[in-house]
Scaffold this motif. Structure first.
Motif, mmCIF file in Angstrom:
data_model
loop_
_atom_site.group_PDB
_atom_site.id
_atom_site.type_symbol
_atom_site.label_atom_id
_atom_site.label_comp_id
_atom_site.label_asym_id
_atom_site.label_seq_id
_atom_site.Cartn_x
_atom_site.Cartn_y
_atom_site.Cartn_z
ATOM 1 N N PRO A 113 0.813 -1.220 0.000
ATOM 2 C CA PRO A 113 0.000 0.000 0.000
ATOM 3 C C PRO A 113 0.848 1.273 0.000
ATOM 4 N N THR A 114 2.031 1.194 0.592
ATOM 5 C CA THR A 114 2.919 2.354 0.605
ATOM 6 C C THR A 114 3.339 2.725 -0.816
ATOM 7 N N LEU A 116 1.545 2.301 -3.510
ATOM 8 C CA LEU A 116 0.383 2.971 -4.098
ATOM 9 C C LEU A 116 0.285 4.407 -3.602
ATOM 10 N N ARG A 117 0.512 4.609 -2.313
ATOM 11 C CA ARG A 117 0.459 5.958 -1.735
ATOM 12 C C ARG A 117 1.499 6.863 -2.376
ATOM 13 N N ARG A 118 2.720 6.361 -2.538
ATOM 14 C CA ARG A 118 3.795 7.165 -3.137
ATOM 15 C C ARG A 118 3.485 7.517 -4.598
ATOM 16 N N ALA A 120 0.567 7.760 -5.922
ATOM 17 C CA ALA A 120 -0.525 8.735 -5.913
ATOM 18 C C ALA A 120 0.004 10.131 -5.582
ATOM 19 N N GLU A 121 0.912 10.232 -4.632
ATOM 20 C CA GLU A 121 1.482 11.537 -4.276
ATOM 21 C C GLU A 121 2.273 12.124 -5.440
ATOM 22 N N ARG A 124 -0.174 13.427 -8.033
ATOM 23 C CA ARG A 124 -0.844 14.665 -7.617
ATOM 24 C C ARG A 124 0.028 15.886 -7.822
ATOM 25 N N VAL A 147 -4.813 2.864 2.333
ATOM 26 C CA VAL A 147 -4.672 3.902 1.292
ATOM 27 C C VAL A 147 -6.002 3.989 0.557
ATOM 28 N N ASP A 148 -6.570 5.173 0.531
ATOM 29 C CA ASP A 148 -7.883 5.407 -0.084
ATOM 30 C C ASP A 148 -7.723 6.534 -1.096
ATOM 31 N N VAL A 149 -7.818 6.201 -2.391
ATOM 32 C CA VAL A 149 -7.629 7.197 -3.447
ATOM 33 C C VAL A 149 -8.744 7.085 -4.484
#
Length: 153
Positions: A113-114, A116-118, A120-121, A124, A147-149
């Motif tokens: 999940p980390t 995916l978070r990276r 996404a950041e 953005r 992680v919720d996107v």
């Protein structure tokens, strides 16, 4: 009775000038309406506030678009339209995020999940300039390991 008045010439010249001006205004008007950015933003908000796994698509009538985490801009021959969304989203225009947007499982494309978070950041904060717009917009709400996107592409 059939005499020409001196004022007649001035009236015809004025009428011709006004006609040319009106014609110029009409020719400069756009041939179509600007794209509907508000409806596009409403689609994004609808999916973002829906449960994880929700997906929506919408036809776009734009030639170009620009995406930031809170604003959608659409451009066509009819003009430019911008709309703000309530919930932030992630532009998923290429790579692994685009694969998840199209229905792939996040665990298949990201090790954790980390990851995916990276991704996404990074998406953005990427360049939000004008790009060619697709024929349809796809929006997917993804939740994985905290992680919720909301992916848009």
């Amino acid at each position: 009775m059939f005499d020409t008045h001196v004022d007649t010439l001035y009236v015809w010249v004025a009428l011709g000038t006004v006609s040319v001006a009106v014609f110029g205004v009409v020719v400069s008007l756009p041939a179509s309406a600007p794209p509907d950015a508000t409806a596009t933003a409403a689609t994004v908000d609808e999916v973002a506030t829906s449960p994880a796994g929700s997906v929506a698509t919408r036809e776009l009538d734009a030639v170009e678009w620009s995406l930031s985490d809170r604003e959608i801009g659409l451009r066509s021959d009819g003009g430019v339209a911008h709309a703000t969304v309530l919930e932030p989203f992630v532009p998923a225009l290429d790579g692994r995020l685009a694969a998840v947007l199209e229905g792939g499982r996040p665990s298949r494309y990201f090790g954790s999940p980390t990851g995916l978070r990276r991704a996404a950041e990074r998406a953005r904060t990427a360049d939000t300039g004008w790009r060619p717009a697709p024929e349809r917009l796809t929006v997917r709400h993804v939740a994985w390991g905290g992680v919720d996107v909301t992916l848009v592409g």
